[in-house]
Motif scaffolding. Structure first.
Motif, short mmCIF file in Angstrom:
data_model
loop_
_atom_site.label_atom_id
_atom_site.label_comp_id
_atom_site.label_asym_id
_atom_site.label_seq_id
_atom_site.Cartn_x
_atom_site.Cartn_y
_atom_site.Cartn_z
N LEU A 6 -6.20 -6.61 1.04
CA LEU A 6 -6.80 -6.12 2.27
C LEU A 6 -7.94 -7.02 2.72
N ALA A 7 -8.72 -7.56 1.79
CA ALA A 7 -9.82 -8.46 2.15
C ALA A 7 -9.30 -9.72 2.83
N GLN A 24 0.82 -1.21 0.00
CA GLN A 24 0.00 0.00 0.00
C GLN A 24 0.86 1.26 0.00
N PHE A 25 1.91 1.27 0.81
CA PHE A 25 2.78 2.44 0.86
C PHE A 25 3.48 2.65 -0.48
N VAL A 73 -6.97 -1.73 11.10
CA VAL A 73 -7.96 -1.41 10.08
C VAL A 73 -7.90 0.07 9.72
N THR A 74 -7.72 0.92 10.71
CA THR A 74 -7.65 2.36 10.45
C THR A 74 -6.47 2.69 9.54
N ILE A 75 -5.32 2.09 9.82
CA ILE A 75 -4.13 2.36 9.00
C ILE A 75 -4.30 1.84 7.59
N THR A 83 -9.15 -3.70 20.01
CA THR A 83 -8.33 -2.49 19.97
C THR A 83 -7.24 -2.61 18.91
N THR A 84 -6.58 -3.76 18.89
CA THR A 84 -5.55 -3.99 17.87
C THR A 84 -6.14 -3.99 16.48
N LEU A 85 -7.31 -4.63 16.32
CA LEU A 85 -7.96 -4.67 15.02
C LEU A 85 -8.33 -3.28 14.54
N HIS A 86 -8.88 -2.45 15.43
CA HIS A 86 -9.27 -1.09 15.03
C HIS A 86 -8.06 -0.28 14.58
N THR A 87 -6.94 -0.46 15.27
CA THR A 87 -5.73 0.27 14.88
C THR A 87 -5.25 -0.14 13.50
#
Length: 436
Positions: A293-294, A263-264, A418-420, A412-416
């Motif tokens: 990503l999926a 992605q980067f 997924v956000t990135i 919490t780890t998943l949200h971090t």
């Protein structure tokens, strides 16, 4: 004889399973056929050789031939493929990681042991039937993710070849050459994508088994169980979760690294001031990014669900302890004793049930292990207060779940993550096909 073999179940409580204990008519028949059809079956020397041969051709030779020999440097602006190297490298890297991991899993553990079918003889009938149903759904879930992506890739490749992008008659005829090249490219893309999603879906399948076990384990609080049996079962579940974490931690970590780096790199290439962006040039790059990503989300969501269910068991144990303690203090028949005898029913504890309207409001949003319903049946337990408190304390200080080198994969780890990742993909889509 064939009919007799066909009726033999894989799950037999009276049998001990070994690495080679298998037959052709068990619940894994469809999976074995699928692995052979995909040429990733390595059960013997011949299939292992064929598997590696197909892997090298579709993962390295065909993409390299497509990129260097069919690059079409003389094509018009619409048919140029400036990001083809990134597309091929991303798919080949994730396919290599998936194929090597799958080969190692099957070679070391065998398919039955890897999918924990050898442990199902100790599970309840509900868990066995639920896991078999999830096994039958796995290939359908795989097709749900792969089919739309392959349809979009097929449309792009067919347009690219039929619109005159390349005319290299390496087989003597332009039409035949383009047809063969198109089919080989699509086959390579499909192979690499399926191998990646297959490992992700297998991880989801194993996680579904542990979720079924946690749901079945929660039922011990509704009967007069002893602390030792509850503790032994929880330790067994934690041991299996550690095994899963140990087997998949390298794959999950490197998949996360490959997807993030891809992605980067895509962002750096598409945000240059000299970059020429259009759906014809960067549509394939966007499709690969969404596919990677999926698959990553399948891994992370499955791990997070297990962690959430395990935390729900801790909440359930605390509720069980509270209900039993309150019942002991409020039951007049056993006011002078620490715990009520078996069969004593208290009518003063939690006399009111939730209304149907309340259940309708939150029933679809609550977890079955972590809900707001009081369960007076727990108060019938004859376990002493000290043992119940020790068990709850153990649950609170020994969290079960999928870990990644010591890091618990919770919400919490998943949200971090997924956000990135989602920020990168949305930025990429905005730069490629105009989604903002």
């Amino acid at each position: 004889m064939a009919n007799e073999n066909n009726s033999l179940p894989l799950i037999n409580k009276k049998r001990a399973y070994a690495r080679s204990a298998s037959h052709a008519y068990d619940e894994l028949q469809s999976f074995r056929s699928y692995l052979r059809w995909m040429c990733v079956d390595q059960s013997n020397g011949w299939t292992a050789t064929l598997s590696w041969f197909v892997f090298i051709i579709f993962t390295f030779i065909i993409p390299g031939f497509s990129h260097f020999y069919l690059a079409c440097s003389d094509c018009d602006n619409r048919h140029a493929r400036p990001y083809d190297s990134l597309v091929q490298l991303s798919l080949s890297c994730i396919a290599t990681l998936s194929f090597v991991s799958l080969s190692q899993f099957v070679r070391i553990y065998g398919l039955k042991r890897f999918l924990f079918f050898d442990k199902l003889c100790d599970e309840s009938e509900t868990v066995r039937k639920g896991y078999t149903a999830q096994l039958n759904r796995s290939l359908k879930i795989l097709s749900i993710f792969v089919t739309p992506c392959f349809a979009a890739e097929s449309a792009y490749k067919i347009w690219w070849y039929t619109s005159g992008a390349t005319a290299i008659p390496f087989l003597g005829d332009v039409i035949v050459s383009d047809t063969v090249a198109c089919v080989l490219e699509l086959g390579s893309w499909l192979y690499r994508t399926i191998v990646f999603f297959l490992v992700c879906v297998l991880f989801r399948l194993i996680c579904c088994l542990q979720i079924l076990r946690l749901q079945d384990f929660a039922l011990v609080f509704q009967v007069d169980s002893d602390v030792e049996s509850v503790l032994r079962e929880h330790l067994r579940i934690r041991r299996h979760l550690k095994i899963i974490s140990h087997r998949y931690r390298v794959f999950i970590l490197f998949a996360l690294i490959i997807v993030t780096v891809s992605q980067f790199t895509a962002l750096l290439d598409t945000t240059r001031h000299t970059a020429e962006l259009s759906i014809f040039k960067t549509g394939e790059l966007a499709l690969v990014s969404v596919s990677l990503l999926a698959g990553l989300m399948i891994l992370l969501r499955s791990a997070t669900r297990i962690t959430h269910k395990a935390q729900g068991v801790t909440c359930l144990a605390a509720k069980w302890h509270v209900c039993a303690t309150i019942d002991n203090f409020e039951s007049p028949e056993v006011a002078d004793t620490e715990t009520p005898p078996v069969g004593v029913v208290s009518t003063s504890v939690f006399p009111c049930e939730a209304s149907s309207s309340d259940c309708e409001d939150v029933g679809s949003e609550e977890d079955e292990l972590d809900n707001t319903k009081l369960i007076p049946a727990y108060a019938y337990s004859t376990i002493s207060f000290q043992k119940r408190q020790a068990l709850v304390t153990y649950f609170e200080n020994n969290r079960a779940g999928i870990t990644l080198f010591g890091i618990m994969l919770d919400r919490t780890t998943l949200h971090t993550i997924v956000t990135i990742e989602l920020s990168l993909v949305l930025w990429l889509l905005g730069k490629t096909i105009g989604i903002s």
